[in-house]
Write a protein that holds these residues in place. Sequence first.
Motif, PDB file in Angstrom:
ATOM      1  N   SER A   1       0.826  -1.198   0.000  1.00 18.58           N
ATOM      2  CA  SER A   1       0.000   0.000   0.000  1.00 18.58           C
ATOM      3  C   SER A   1       0.865   1.256   0.000  1.00 18.58           C
ATOM      4  O   SER A   1       2.064   1.209   0.304  1.00 18.58           O
ATOM      5  N   ILE A   2       0.231   2.384  -0.295  1.00 20.51           N
ATOM      6  CA  ILE A   2       0.918   3.672  -0.221  1.00 20.51           C
ATOM      7  C   ILE A   2       1.337   3.947   1.225  1.00 20.51           C
ATOM      8  O   ILE A   2       2.366   4.592   1.470  1.00 20.51           O
ATOM      9  N   ALA A   3       0.586   3.448   2.195  1.00 26.12           N
ATOM     10  CA  ALA A   3       0.970   3.620   3.606  1.00 26.12           C
ATOM     11  C   ALA A   3       2.315   2.969   3.894  1.00 26.12           C
ATOM     12  O   ALA A   3       3.112   3.499   4.679  1.00 26.12           O
ATOM     13  N   HIS A   4       2.608   1.823   3.283  1.00 29.78           N
ATOM     14  CA  HIS A   4       3.924   1.205   3.429  1.00 29.78           C
ATOM     15  C   HIS A   4       5.009   2.131   2.881  1.00 29.78           C
ATOM     16  O   HIS A   4       6.078   2.283   3.477  1.00 29.78           O
ATOM     17  N   MET A   5       4.729   2.745   1.747  1.00 29.06           N
ATOM     18  CA  MET A   5       5.713   3.637   1.131  1.00 29.06           C
ATOM     19  C   MET A   5       5.937   4.878   1.999  1.00 29.06           C
ATOM     20  O   MET A   5       7.067   5.380   2.088  1.00 29.06           O
ATOM     21  N   ALA A   6       4.878   5.364   2.634  1.00 29.11           N
ATOM     22  CA  ALA A   6       5.022   6.517   3.523  1.00 29.11           C
ATOM     23  C   ALA A   6       5.879   6.157   4.732  1.00 29.11           C
ATOM     24  O   ALA A   6       6.701   6.963   5.190  1.00 29.11           O
ATOM     25  N   GLN A   7       5.724   4.947   5.251  1.00 28.67           N
ATOM     26  CA  GLN A   7       6.553   4.509   6.375  1.00 28.67           C
ATOM     27  C   GLN A   7       8.013   4.412   5.954  1.00 28.67           C
ATOM     28  O   GLN A   7       8.925   4.707   6.744  1.00 28.67           O
ATOM     29  N   ASP A   8       8.255   4.028   4.721  1.00 24.28           N
ATOM     30  CA  ASP A   8       9.631   3.995   4.216  1.00 24.28           C
ATOM     31  C   ASP A   8      10.247   5.396   4.216  1.00 24.28           C
ATOM     32  O   ASP A   8      11.444   5.566   4.488  1.00 24.28           O
ATOM     33  N   VAL A   9       9.451   6.420   3.901  1.00 25.95           N
ATOM     34  CA  VAL A   9       9.960   7.791   3.946  1.00 25.95           C
ATOM     35  C   VAL A   9      10.362   8.157   5.369  1.00 25.95           C
ATOM     36  O   VAL A   9      11.398   8.795   5.590  1.00 25.95           O
TER      37      VAL A   9
ATOM     38  N   LEU B   1       8.288  17.896   1.306  1.00 23.61           N
ATOM     39  CA  LEU B   1       8.294  16.696   0.477  1.00 23.61           C
ATOM     40  C   LEU B   1       7.769  17.014  -0.910  1.00 23.61           C
ATOM     41  O   LEU B   1       6.666  17.522  -1.061  1.00 23.61           O
ATOM     42  N   MET B   2       8.591  16.726  -1.919  1.00 22.25           N
ATOM     43  CA  MET B   2       8.194  16.893  -3.311  1.00 22.25           C
ATOM     44  C   MET B   2       8.031  15.522  -3.934  1.00 22.25           C
ATOM     45  O   MET B   2       8.977  14.727  -3.973  1.00 22.25           O
ATOM     46  N   GLY B   3       6.820  15.241  -4.409  1.00 19.84           N
ATOM     47  CA  GLY B   3       6.536  13.926  -4.968  1.00 19.84           C
ATOM     48  C   GLY B   3       5.944  14.021  -6.358  1.00 19.84           C
ATOM     49  O   GLY B   3       5.086  14.862  -6.633  1.00 19.84           O
ATOM     50  N   HIS B   4       6.405  13.141  -7.228  1.00 16.40           N
ATOM     51  CA  HIS B   4       5.884  13.067  -8.586  1.00 16.40           C
ATOM     52  C   HIS B   4       4.934  11.881  -8.699  1.00 16.40           C
ATOM     53  O   HIS B   4       5.329  10.740  -8.428  1.00 16.40           O
ATOM     54  N   ALA B   5       3.677  12.134  -9.083  1.00 14.54           N
ATOM     55  CA  ALA B   5       2.687  11.081  -9.296  1.00 14.54           C
ATOM     56  C   ALA B   5       2.597  10.179  -8.060  1.00 14.54           C
ATOM     57  O   ALA B   5       2.176  10.642  -6.999  1.00 14.54           O
ATOM     58  N   LEU B   6       3.010   8.923  -8.159  1.00 17.02           N
ATOM     59  CA  LEU B   6       2.993   8.035  -6.998  1.00 17.02           C
ATOM     60  C   LEU B   6       3.705   8.677  -5.808  1.00 17.02           C
ATOM     61  O   LEU B   6       3.251   8.558  -4.659  1.00 17.02           O
ATOM     62  N   GLY B   7       4.809   9.370  -6.046  1.00 15.07           N
ATOM     63  CA  GLY B   7       5.521  10.037  -4.961  1.00 15.07           C
ATOM     64  C   GLY B   7       4.686  11.109  -4.295  1.00 15.07           C
ATOM     65  O   GLY B   7       4.828  11.369  -3.094  1.00 15.07           O
TER      66      GLY B   7
ATOM     67  N   LEU C   1      -0.963   2.075  -5.977  1.00 14.32           N
ATOM     68  CA  LEU C   1      -1.361   3.429  -6.380  1.00 14.32           C
ATOM     69  C   LEU C   1      -2.799   3.442  -6.898  1.00 14.32           C
ATOM     70  O   LEU C   1      -3.519   4.440  -6.739  1.00 14.32           O
ATOM     71  N   ARG C   2      -3.250   2.330  -7.491  1.00 15.23           N
ATOM     72  CA  ARG C   2      -4.624   2.286  -7.989  1.00 15.23           C
ATOM     73  C   ARG C   2      -5.637   2.223  -6.851  1.00 15.23           C
ATOM     74  O   ARG C   2      -6.786   2.648  -7.013  1.00 15.23           O
ATOM     75  N   ALA C   3      -5.226   1.709  -5.706  1.00 12.46           N
ATOM     76  CA  ALA C   3      -6.136   1.598  -4.559  1.00 12.46           C
ATOM     77  C   ALA C   3      -6.185   2.867  -3.717  1.00 12.46           C
ATOM     78  O   ALA C   3      -7.036   3.004  -2.837  1.00 12.46           O
ATOM     79  N   PHE C   4      -5.283   3.799  -3.973  1.00 14.25           N
ATOM     80  CA  PHE C   4      -5.152   4.985  -3.136  1.00 14.25           C
ATOM     81  C   PHE C   4      -6.374   5.893  -3.275  1.00 14.25           C
ATOM     82  O   PHE C   4      -6.785   6.242  -4.375  1.00 14.25           O
ATOM     83  N   ASP C   5      -6.942   6.304  -2.143  1.00 15.62           N
ATOM     84  CA  ASP C   5      -8.073   7.219  -2.151  1.00 15.62           C
ATOM     85  C   ASP C   5      -8.124   7.951  -0.813  1.00 15.62           C
ATOM     86  O   ASP C   5      -8.527   7.390   0.200  1.00 15.62           O
TER      87      ASP C   5
END
Length: 266
Positions: free
Chosen positions: A63-71, A85-91, A186-190
């Motif tokens: 999930s995107i939450a996993h990616m946020a924890q990585d940050v 934080l500057m993020g492109h698309a998924l970022g 990323l498709r599940a993100f809402d």
Amino acid sequence: MALYHEVHGPADGETVLLSSGLGGSAAFWQPQIPALVEAGYRVVGYDQRGTGRSPGTLPAPYSIAHMAQDVVEVMDATGTTRCHLMGHALGGLVGLQLALDAPERIASLVLVNAWSQPNPHSARCFDARLALLGALGPRAYVEAQPIFLYPAAWAAAHADKVQAEVDHAFAHFPGEATMRARIAALRAFDVDARLGEIDVPALVMGAMDDTLVPWTCSRRLAEGLPHATLDLIPHGGHAHSATTAAAFNDCVRSFLARASHSVTAS
């Protein structure tokens, strides 16, 4: 396993953390790093889990939450208490998620061709890309990638550069399972219903000729975020941070200067 990360610029500068899109590599931000360092910022880039120099198995369901924890892990590893934080698309989705999960770690957001909820056009694009990957393999998948990243005229004028990027992406392809897991995340993100909770300055940047993400997604972000500035350009494509780098960098640095002043004043 620790994620690959790199730090540029002065140790005492405010930190700008760069989170890439689906490719996941810190190298995506090469057009921005020198400009940010020149402006006095400390810049942190990283390769996202399962990509580039950060190999590893992804948790399931990813999930995107996993990616946020990585940050958060990257911030802790680099001694970064708070960042722009500057993020492109998924970022950008990662930035939105982190602003909800750990708001004390975020000073401001720069969201580039990002979104707050799924849309049918992007879903169609990802269906086509996944069909290529499944039927023809990674080479076909990465050969199609520039179609979604760049305006046609720009890609034709920079054909050698584009082909070199494609060859690099193929040589470093993370594997079909990892790519499918990242796209599913990323498709599940809402978080559309929660945008009002994000109480930091935000610069929402979009290109109106983006083939992958409708510019109206950026408009929706700007409408939903309480402290957002919307910057739309007519041409530049999904990767307009590369195709219009000078203007893009000027806009970002101007926003960061205002956001830094706002944080200092508060």
